[in-house]
Design a protein around this motif. Structure first.
Motif, short mmCIF file in Angstrom:
data_model
loop_
_atom_site.label_atom_id
_atom_site.label_comp_id
_atom_site.label_asym_id
_atom_site.label_seq_id
_atom_site.Cartn_x
_atom_site.Cartn_y
_atom_site.Cartn_z
N UNK A 496 1.89 19.80 16.17
CA UNK A 496 1.11 18.62 15.81
C UNK A 496 0.35 18.16 17.05
N UNK A 497 -0.98 18.00 16.92
CA UNK A 497 -1.80 17.60 18.06
C UNK A 497 -2.37 16.20 17.91
N UNK A 498 -2.20 15.62 16.77
CA UNK A 498 -2.73 14.28 16.55
C UNK A 498 -2.35 13.77 15.18
N UNK A 499 -2.78 12.55 14.87
CA UNK A 499 -2.51 11.95 13.57
C UNK A 499 -3.65 11.00 13.23
N UNK A 500 -3.95 10.91 11.94
CA UNK A 500 -4.95 9.94 11.49
C UNK A 500 -4.25 8.78 10.82
N UNK A 501 -4.58 7.56 11.25
CA UNK A 501 -4.01 6.36 10.66
C UNK A 501 -4.81 5.98 9.43
N UNK A 502 -4.13 5.83 8.30
CA UNK A 502 -4.79 5.53 7.01
C UNK A 502 -4.19 4.25 6.43
N UNK A 503 -5.06 3.30 6.12
CA UNK A 503 -4.59 2.00 5.67
C UNK A 503 -4.13 2.04 4.22
N UNK A 504 -3.12 1.26 3.92
CA UNK A 504 -2.63 1.04 2.56
C UNK A 504 -2.43 -0.46 2.39
N UNK A 505 -2.52 -0.89 1.14
CA UNK A 505 -2.33 -2.31 0.83
C UNK A 505 -1.14 -2.44 -0.11
N UNK A 506 -0.10 -3.12 0.34
CA UNK A 506 1.10 -3.32 -0.46
C UNK A 506 0.99 -4.68 -1.16
N UNK A 507 0.32 -4.67 -2.33
CA UNK A 507 0.14 -5.91 -3.07
C UNK A 507 1.47 -6.29 -3.75
N UNK A 508 1.87 -7.56 -3.67
CA UNK A 508 3.17 -7.95 -4.24
C UNK A 508 3.25 -7.76 -5.75
N UNK A 509 2.12 -7.77 -6.44
CA UNK A 509 2.14 -7.60 -7.90
C UNK A 509 1.72 -6.20 -8.34
N UNK A 510 0.70 -5.64 -7.67
CA UNK A 510 0.13 -4.36 -8.11
C UNK A 510 0.73 -3.16 -7.40
N UNK A 511 1.52 -3.39 -6.38
CA UNK A 511 2.13 -2.28 -5.66
C UNK A 511 1.20 -1.71 -4.60
N UNK A 512 1.37 -0.42 -4.31
CA UNK A 512 0.60 0.23 -3.25
C UNK A 512 -0.82 0.54 -3.73
N UNK A 513 -1.81 0.05 -2.97
CA UNK A 513 -3.22 0.24 -3.33
C UNK A 513 -3.87 1.06 -2.23
N UNK A 514 -4.68 2.08 -2.64
CA UNK A 514 -5.29 2.99 -1.68
C UNK A 514 -6.68 2.50 -1.27
N UNK A 515 -7.18 2.96 -0.14
CA UNK A 515 -8.43 2.42 0.43
C UNK A 515 -9.62 2.46 -0.51
N UNK A 516 -9.74 3.52 -1.32
CA UNK A 516 -10.92 3.64 -2.18
C UNK A 516 -11.06 2.45 -3.13
N UNK A 517 -9.94 1.76 -3.41
CA UNK A 517 -9.96 0.66 -4.37
C UNK A 517 -10.25 -0.69 -3.73
N UNK A 518 -10.29 -0.76 -2.41
CA UNK A 518 -10.56 -2.07 -1.80
C UNK A 518 -11.47 -2.04 -0.58
N UNK A 519 -11.58 -0.91 0.10
CA UNK A 519 -12.43 -0.86 1.31
C UNK A 519 -13.90 -1.14 0.99
N UNK A 520 -14.50 -0.56 -0.09
CA UNK A 520 -15.91 -0.88 -0.38
C UNK A 520 -16.15 -2.37 -0.59
N UNK A 521 -15.21 -3.06 -1.25
CA UNK A 521 -15.36 -4.50 -1.46
C UNK A 521 -15.22 -5.23 -0.13
N UNK A 522 -14.30 -4.78 0.70
CA UNK A 522 -14.13 -5.40 2.03
C UNK A 522 -15.40 -5.26 2.86
#
Length: 728
Positions: A496-522
């Motif tokens: 392993x030579x590196x790692x990419x950090x990928x954001x996730x959103x842990x919504x209390x009601x909807x659970x784990x949300x992936x970037x494609x569902x919120x990054x464009x709105x952000x």
């Protein structure tokens, strides 16, 4: 209660003579980032025209307003102790004479609209605030309010002049003309001689209609003289509105006058006196002020106030005549990039040029309005069908195709257009406006440089977008985001030579949300900057924690958006995060797409060089999908090229895809850059990459993105043997 900054207080102490000429602005805003943006924008104005006092709570604002008067109030409607229209009402009650401008999110329309109805002067969208536009907007609205006050004062002055002329004949020293009972002229004073062009000797005995020739300024027909009515009715009478006096030589001047009967000692009417004066200048000034109050200061186009009036009239006419009305919302694509790279003076000239082209695309009976910033609106009155609106939209898009020569620059700009039609999409000005605005956002989402008609389902998506935006703001405050880490593997050794950090959103009601569902709105609402800052800080903190645990840590890659890179405090923010977390800069890699870099290549190059000087590693993400100049990229300080997964996906089945990937790998080697293949998911893809001597791979074939705890187990194992054994 938040007060003025130390620097601003010092400025006031050093130069007390400036305080009287500066406008006091009370900023009521609980978000420090938004408050700082506004303070910085106003602090940068030439001559320090604004003195900003900042408070974060409604109670503090009311206490401040209770001490002495404030000229301008910038009010956020989402305060900790006051929400929505109730917060506005309390502030308006405390400062009824202040000029209140509401601060709102880009999609928050209802509360600002109610505030406008209850006395707010205007509202400002937070996402559109910048250091050039905000001071100009404040100066514009304060000037506009002064203009309106002056216009009302001018109207009152005209009224008072008319009243005085009607009831106090002897006190008026303007033009005075008298007649006998038959209407023949018996006297003119010097002012009357000048205004009529008749000397007293020439005028005496002549009919009043010959000496005092008046016409209706609108119809251009002869107007009835008030003297005859005064004689006939034995009372003081006034001249009709909009009356024009035609001098003997044909020169015209707008006048106001009154006429009263003249009596003998027995009370019998013997003639009439007319007292009149020139109101040309006053009427011209009133007309000018009225124009300024209803037109944009930069382009001269009708503004939002006048558009609302005309739209309301158009709806009424369309209803009576069984026609349709179309409203086109237009927004310049990537206009901010032009302002940032070439300066606001060029941006202003471009807006004026665009305004001219838009006017040339419509009928004389239509209205082109500048809504504000880089937004325009076209009102098409009494159309036969929506296709008429589509035809105008096509015409506008075509008109913007030709490059515009501005200040020695050849500029290419496009528009995103949203269309709503009365009565299908709304029967009021508010609903039609909201529908067109919603459709415009969908035009942007569909790739820009196109038009979209409003559809009912867009409202559902707009509500969803507003919900997500509100939830994102909560997620930032409540720390609901987390990072997953996907390893990057050396294809020769399996390490392993590196790692990419990928954001996730842990919504209390909807659970784990992936970037494609919120990054464009952000990105649309501007939240991507604070979210990106959180991602960068968390990735650096975690990498430092692994190092402190004695693990053989690897560099962590973080994606950077265009808004983050262009943000004024980005470089300083990166340096501060590295300092505060204690992470050596070589353990941080920033990934940027080609399009971000090439949108403003010169500015990007300066920022990238500054990052490299810090010791930060740089990677071009999604390489091959943008429009970069290879000769320019060769001069940029990148360490890594990341082949987009869309190319990797086809390498085992598509000869063209395989050729592209092989070419990029060869290019990377020639440029002495590390090449990472993204989206490696199959044995066949991995085998091809190894035969082409690609250095590094990333994808599900090795590992899915993992929470920090699970990724740490890979570091404990020694960063090795993640490549399938049969291919090692």
């Amino acid at each position: 209660m938040a007060n003025r900054t130390t620097e601003e207080t010092a400025q006031v102490r050093r130069r007390p003579e400036m305080n009287e000429s500066r406008t006091t602005v009370l900023l009521v805003e609980d978000d420090p980032a938004d408050a700082k943006l506004i303070q910085d924008a106003l602090a940068g104005t030439g001559g320090h025209a604004f003195r900003v006092e900042w408070v974060t709570r409604l109670s503090d604002a009311l206490e401040r307003l209770g001490r002495d008067s404030i000229e301008v109030i910038l009010l956020d409607l989402t305060l900790p102790d006051g929400q929505g229209i109730d917060a506005f009402d309390r502030v308006h009650q405390a400062a009824p004479n202040a000029l209140i401008l509401v601060l709102s999110g880009s999609t928050d329309e209802e509360a600002p609209r109610l505030a406008l109805q209850r006395g707010a002067y205007d509202y400002l969208a937070k996402g559109h605030i910048d250091a050039h536009w905000l001071p100009r907007a404040l100066r514009y609205v304060t000037d506009r309010k002064s203009t309106e006050l002056a216009m009302r004062a001018a109207e009152e002055a005209l009224f008072e002049e008319k009243e005085r002329a009607q009831v106090t004949l002897n006190s008026i020293g303007d033009a005075v003309l008298t007649t006998d009972l038959l209407g023949n002229v018996t006297y003119l004073n010097l002012v009357a001689e000048t205004m009529t062009g008749w000397s007293r000797n020439d005028a005496l005995g002549r009919p009043l209609s010959e000496v005092f020739r008046i016409i209706d300024g609108t119809t251009r027909q002869a107007a009835a003289s008030p003297a005859y009515r005064a004689i006939e009715e034995d009372k003081t009478v006034g001249l009709a509105t909009d009356c024009v006096l035609v001098r003997r030589d044909g020169f015209e001047s707008a006048i106001e006058d009154s006429s009263a009967p003249i009596h003998d000692r027995h009370g019998h009417v013997t003639g009439a006196v007319i007292v009149f004066h020139d109101v040309s200048e006053a009427r011209a000034m009133a007309k000018k002020m009225s124009h300024q109050a209803h037109h944009d200061f930069l382009t001269g186009l009708p503004n939002r106030m006048l558009l609302t009036e005309r739209l309301s009239q158009a709806i009424g006419q369309a209803h009576r005549h069984h026609k349709q009305v179309a409203l086109l919302f237009l927004d310049l694509d990537y206009f901010k990039h032009i302002n940032d790279s070439l300066g606001h003076a060029i941006g202003d000239e471009l807006l004026q040029s665009v305004a001219g082209r838009l006017v040339a695309c419509v009928r004389a009976t239509d209205t082109v309005c500048r809504q504000g910033g880089d937004e325009f609106v076209i009102l098409l009155s009494e159309i036969e069908s929506p296709q008429d609106a589509a035809h105008v939209a096509d015409k506008v898009l075509a008109a913007l195709t030709a490059p515009q020569q501005i200040g020695g620059h050849e500029l290419h700009v496009t528009l995103s257009i949203g269309i709503s039609v009365y009565p299908e999409d709304g029967t009021t000005t508010e609903t039609l406006t909201q529908s067109a605005d919603t459709a415009m956002y969908h035009a942007k989402a569909n790739g820009r440089n196109n038009f979209q008609f409003f559809k009912a389902e867009m409202n559902i998506r707009a509500v969803r977008r507003q919900f997500v935006e509100g939830s994102l703001r909560r997620a930032l405050k409540e720390d609901e985001f987390l990072l997953h880490y996907q390893p990057q593997i050396d294809l020769a050794s399996g390490a392993m030579t590196g790692a990419e950090a990928l954001i996730r959103w842990q919504d209390p009601d909807l659970g784990l949300i992936y970037p494609a569902d919120f990054v464009p709105i952000a990105e649309e609402c501007g939240l991507i900057v604070p979210i990106g800052r959180w991602v960068l800080r968390e990735a650096c903190r975690q990498a430092r924690a692994w190092l402190d645990s004695g693990l053989i840590a690897v560099p962590v890659a973080v994606n950077i958006s265009a808004l983050e890179l262009r943000h004024d405090g980005f470089l300083a923010g990166v340096a501060l995060i590295l300092k505060e977390t204690g992470l050596p800069a070589r353990y941080l890699e920033l990934e940027l797409t080609e399009s971000i870099i090439m949108d403003d290549a010169d500015s990007s190059a300066a920022a990238l060089c500054a990052l490299r000087n810090m010791g930060v590693q740089l990677a071009i993400d999604d390489f091959g999908t943008g429009y970069s100049s290879l000769s320019y990229l060769k001069r940029l300080p990148f360490n890594t090229l990341k082949i987009d997964q869309s190319f990797v996906r086809d390498i085992a089945t598509n000869a063209d895809g395989a050729t592209i990937v092989a070419a990029v790998i060869g290019m990377g080697k020639n440029l002495n850059q590390r090449v990472i293949a993204e989206g490696v998911e199959t044995h066949a893809q991995l085998a091809f990459l190894r035969t082409q001597r690609c250095e590094v791979g990333q994808g599900y074939q090795f590992s899915h993105p993992l929470p920090a705890e699970a990724f740490e187990l890979l570091l404990v194992s020694g960063n090795h043997v993640l490549v399938p054994r049969q291919l090692c």
